[in-house]
Design an enzyme around this catalytic site. Structure first.
Site, PDB file in Angstrom:
ATOM      1  N   CYS A   1     -24.254  16.534 -33.718  1.00  0.00           N
ATOM      2  CA  CYS A   1     -23.906  16.144 -32.341  1.00  0.00           C
ATOM      3  C   CYS A   1     -22.528  15.496 -32.239  1.00  0.00           C
ATOM      4  CB  CYS A   1     -24.978  15.240 -31.749  1.00  0.00           C
ATOM      5  SG  CYS A   1     -25.078  13.592 -32.469  1.00  0.00           S
TER       6      CYS A   1
ATOM      7  N   HIS B   1     -27.429   9.874 -30.443  1.00  0.00           N
ATOM      8  CA  HIS B   1     -27.151  11.260 -30.055  1.00  0.00           C
ATOM      9  C   HIS B   1     -26.070  11.248 -28.988  1.00  0.00           C
ATOM     10  CE1 HIS B   1     -27.919  15.531 -29.879  1.00  0.00           C
ATOM     11  NE2 HIS B   1     -27.957  15.468 -28.559  1.00  0.00           N
TER      12      HIS B   1
ATOM     13  N   HIS C   1     -24.265  20.183 -26.165  1.00  0.00           N
ATOM     14  CA  HIS C   1     -24.495  19.344 -27.340  1.00  0.00           C
ATOM     15  C   HIS C   1     -25.064  20.185 -28.476  1.00  0.00           C
ATOM     16  CE1 HIS C   1     -29.069  18.571 -26.805  1.00  0.00           C
ATOM     17  NE2 HIS C   1     -28.726  19.568 -26.022  1.00  0.00           N
TER      18      HIS C   1
END
Length: 343
Positions: free
Chosen positions: A259, A307, A319
């Site tokens: 990520c 994240h 993402h």
């Protein structure tokens, strides 16, 4: 989307940045043979999927810790290399100074072999002798200055060697930390894969289909709204070009991403250097509210910012989700948002 599985994210050693999940899981399975083989017999498929989601989230958090340790190890490696270069240059300078002092000492010895007053009395050319004596005094003064410089250089070199030794010890400790976090991530990912394999084929196929859901590369939605800057526009274009590429934990492009690796790489294409971890990226600019988000802003998730994705407008982010799921579009509210950062 249904239940969003929390990726196993950032952080892998430079030499293994392109390790795919299958290789990581295989390594972990060998290293952690004591891990349970599958779900408990009484577990329902929904319970197993929930466990997998939790393992992915835990792996993502461990990978963040890995990325942070790896980033520190990188800095220490560079410091150690600079220290080694400085020590080598210092030693070379001292060798040169010692050579110069040797030449001065030889000249002094050849010129001052007897007591100066006796030499003056015996000299057939007193004026010439006085001129030579004056020159010898200048040589002696210069030699004293050179000797003082040498002593200072030696002290400085000794200090640099001590500092380099400490940096090297810190680097070794950092490498140990990196390896420990890597093993943790591999263990979590291997366990998640074991649980998935324990599901009935119908449930496993449904999980895999949801993992592969998201915008098709041929039908990428256009970003909604105006980017906050030309840099953001360039980063958006880079992130769009990465859609469909695999999630690879610890990777920051261009063929695979985790990520924070995706957001770091995307902004690097715009000439902007971001930190390696999502936790550091959340502070890489000015924080705004979610209602003020514009394309190119970074959206961090969960309280620990483990994240991160890039806002693309129209309520969507791009993402790198988790192992098995490629870079894709998902709703901005797929997980609790902890911050929005404008770079």
């Amino acid at each position: 989307m249904g239940s969003h599985r929390r990726p196993a994210q950032p952080g892998l050693d430079r030499s293994t940045r392109v390790t795919v999940l299958s290789a990581a899981a295989a390594t972990a399975a060998a290293a952690f043979g004591a891990a349970p083989a599958g779900a408990a017999p009484q577990d329902k498929p929904s319970d197993t999927r929930a466990k997998v989601d939790r393992l992915y989230e835990q792996a993502e958090q461990a990978t963040e810790a890995y990325n942070k340790a790896d980033e520190r190890a990188d800095r220490l490696r560079k410091q150690v290399e600079r220290a080694k270069d400085s020590v080598a240059r210092g030693q070379e300078r001292i060798n040169t100074m010692r050579g110069a002092l040797g030449s001065l000492a030889g000249a002094q010895y050849r010129s001052g072999g007897i007591d100066p007053s006796l030499a003056l009395m015996l000299s057939s050319d007193p004026d010439g002798y006085l001129e030579r004596a004056s020159a010898l005094d200048r040589v002696s003064a210069r030699q004293a200055g050179e000797l003082a410089d040498l002593q200072r250089a030696q002290r400085s070199l000794s200090q640099e060697r001590t500092e380099a030794s400490h940096q090297l010890a810190e680097l070794e400790k950092s490498r140990t930390t990196v390896a420990r976090h890597k093993r943790t991530v591999e263990h979590k990912l291997a366990r998640a894969r074991q649980l998935l394999n324990s599901l009935p084929s119908k449930e496993r196929d449904a999980y895999d289909r949801s993992s592969r859901s998201g915008a098709d590369r041929a039908e990428l939605p256009a970003p909604g709204g105006a980017p906050s800057s030309s840099r953001a526009a360039a980063a958006i274009a880079a992130a769009r070009s990465a859609v469909g590429k695999p999630y690879v934990w610890g990777a920051n492009g261009p063929s695979g991403f985790d990520c924070s690796g995706l957001t770091q790489w995307s902004y690097a294409q715009a000439g902007v250097g971001l930190p390696r971890t999502s936790q550091a990226q959340r502070y890489a600019g000015r924080q705004v509210s979610l209602s003020e988000a514009r394309p190119g802003d970074l959206v961090a998730y969960r309280d620990d910012a483990s994240h991160i994705g890039m806002y693309m407008g129209n309520g969507q982010v791009v993402h790198a989700p988790y192992p098995g799921a490629p870079v894709r579009y998902d709703p901005v509210g797929m997980m609790p948002v902890s911050s929005v950062t404008r770079v």
